[in-house]
Design a protein around this motif. Structure first.
Motif, short mmCIF file in Angstrom:
data_model
loop_
_atom_site.label_atom_id
_atom_site.label_comp_id
_atom_site.label_asym_id
_atom_site.label_seq_id
_atom_site.Cartn_x
_atom_site.Cartn_y
_atom_site.Cartn_z
N SER A 128 3.17 -0.49 0.86
CA SER A 128 2.70 -1.61 0.07
C SER A 128 2.86 -2.91 0.86
O SER A 128 3.77 -3.06 1.66
N ALA A 129 1.95 -3.85 0.60
CA ALA A 129 2.03 -5.17 1.22
C ALA A 129 2.90 -6.12 0.39
O ALA A 129 3.20 -7.22 0.82
N VAL A 130 3.32 -5.67 -0.83
CA VAL A 130 4.03 -6.58 -1.73
C VAL A 130 5.37 -6.04 -2.24
O VAL A 130 6.08 -6.74 -2.97
N CYS A 131 5.71 -4.79 -1.91
CA CYS A 131 7.00 -4.24 -2.33
C CYS A 131 7.43 -3.14 -1.36
O CYS A 131 6.83 -3.00 -0.30
N THR A 132 8.42 -2.36 -1.70
CA THR A 132 8.96 -1.35 -0.79
C THR A 132 8.29 0.02 -0.93
O THR A 132 8.69 0.96 -0.25
N SER A 133 7.28 0.16 -1.79
CA SER A 133 6.63 1.45 -2.01
C SER A 133 5.97 1.99 -0.73
O SER A 133 5.36 1.22 0.02
N GLU A 134 6.10 3.31 -0.54
CA GLU A 134 5.41 4.01 0.55
C GLU A 134 4.90 5.32 0.00
O GLU A 134 5.52 5.93 -0.86
N VAL A 135 3.74 5.76 0.51
CA VAL A 135 3.15 7.03 0.08
C VAL A 135 2.63 7.81 1.27
O VAL A 135 2.38 7.26 2.35
N VAL A 136 2.46 9.13 1.05
CA VAL A 136 1.84 10.02 2.02
C VAL A 136 0.62 10.62 1.33
O VAL A 136 0.72 11.06 0.17
N VAL A 137 -0.52 10.64 2.01
CA VAL A 137 -1.73 11.23 1.44
C VAL A 137 -1.60 12.75 1.46
O VAL A 137 -1.37 13.35 2.50
N VAL A 138 -1.72 13.37 0.27
CA VAL A 138 -1.68 14.82 0.15
C VAL A 138 -3.10 15.37 0.20
O VAL A 138 -3.38 16.33 0.91
N ARG A 139 -4.00 14.74 -0.56
CA ARG A 139 -5.40 15.15 -0.59
C ARG A 139 -6.25 13.89 -0.45
O ARG A 139 -6.09 12.95 -1.23
N PRO A 140 -7.14 13.84 0.54
CA PRO A 140 -7.94 12.63 0.74
C PRO A 140 -9.02 12.47 -0.33
O PRO A 140 -9.42 13.45 -0.97
N PRO A 141 -9.51 11.25 -0.52
CA PRO A 141 -10.58 11.03 -1.49
C PRO A 141 -11.91 11.59 -0.97
O PRO A 141 -12.09 11.72 0.24
N LYS A 142 -12.81 11.89 -1.89
CA LYS A 142 -14.14 12.41 -1.53
C LYS A 142 -15.02 11.31 -0.94
O LYS A 142 -15.90 11.59 -0.13
N THR A 143 -14.80 10.08 -1.37
CA THR A 143 -15.57 8.93 -0.90
C THR A 143 -14.59 7.83 -0.52
O THR A 143 -13.45 7.83 -0.97
N PRO A 144 -15.01 6.87 0.31
CA PRO A 144 -14.11 5.78 0.69
C PRO A 144 -13.62 4.99 -0.52
O PRO A 144 -14.41 4.64 -1.40
N VAL A 145 -12.33 4.73 -0.57
CA VAL A 145 -11.72 3.94 -1.64
C VAL A 145 -10.69 3.00 -1.03
O VAL A 145 -10.27 3.17 0.10
N SER A 146 -10.28 2.03 -1.81
CA SER A 146 -9.21 1.12 -1.41
C SER A 146 -7.94 1.56 -2.15
O SER A 146 -7.86 1.46 -3.37
N LEU A 147 -6.95 2.07 -1.40
CA LEU A 147 -5.67 2.46 -1.98
C LEU A 147 -4.82 1.20 -2.12
O LEU A 147 -4.63 0.47 -1.15
N GLU A 148 -4.33 0.96 -3.34
CA GLU A 148 -3.62 -0.30 -3.62
C GLU A 148 -2.26 -0.03 -4.24
O GLU A 148 -2.04 1.00 -4.87
N CYS A 149 -1.38 -0.99 -4.07
CA CYS A 149 -0.06 -0.95 -4.70
C CYS A 149 0.31 -2.38 -5.08
O CYS A 149 0.17 -3.29 -4.26
N GLY A 150 0.71 -2.56 -6.32
CA GLY A 150 1.08 -3.90 -6.77
C GLY A 150 -0.10 -4.85 -6.84
O GLY A 150 0.07 -6.06 -6.83
N GLY A 151 -1.32 -4.29 -6.90
CA GLY A 151 -2.52 -5.12 -6.99
C GLY A 151 -3.09 -5.55 -5.65
O GLY A 151 -4.07 -6.29 -5.61
#
Length: 106
Positions: free
Chosen positions: A15-38
């Motif tokens: 995240s650009a605004v908090c301490t959250s971190e994620v790992v992609v398990v399954r990718p999206p079918k189409t391009p998307v913007s993954l967001e955290c905290g807006g």
């Protein structure tokens, strides 16, 4: 919104605004913007942009070890570090994936 994110299986995002971190398990079918905290998430090795703030609308938090998904996009991510921001794609909140009940052993 950045839609040029390479959300490949195993890629790590923070995240650009908090301490959250994620790992992609399954990718999206189409391009998307993954967001955290807006705000759009950034690659784990990248420097987060300064001056961004956590959106009150996306402050539900991210939990470690929980999976989050969006059925329509096909995206599934795993929380690898907890934080105050909640996850979304293109401004739409991700759903928390419930654990499957194990069959009873009598």
């Amino acid at each position: 919104m950045e839609k040029d994110m390479e959300l490949k299986p195993g890629s790590r995002w923070k995240s650009a605004v908090c301490t959250s971190e994620v790992v992609v398990v399954r990718p999206p079918k189409t391009p998307v913007s993954l967001e955290c905290g807006g705000q759009p998430m950034v690659a784990l090795a990248a420097t987060a942009p300064e001056g961004l703030e956590l959106s009150p609308d996306f402050s539900g938090g991210t939990a470690v070890g929980k999976r989050y998904f969006d059925e329509a996009a096909g995206l599934e991510v795993l929380g690898s570090k907890a934080g105050k921001g909640s996850l979304a794609i293109d401004g739409k909140p991700l759903n928390l994936k419930e654990a499957k009940a194990l069959p009873a052993s009598d």
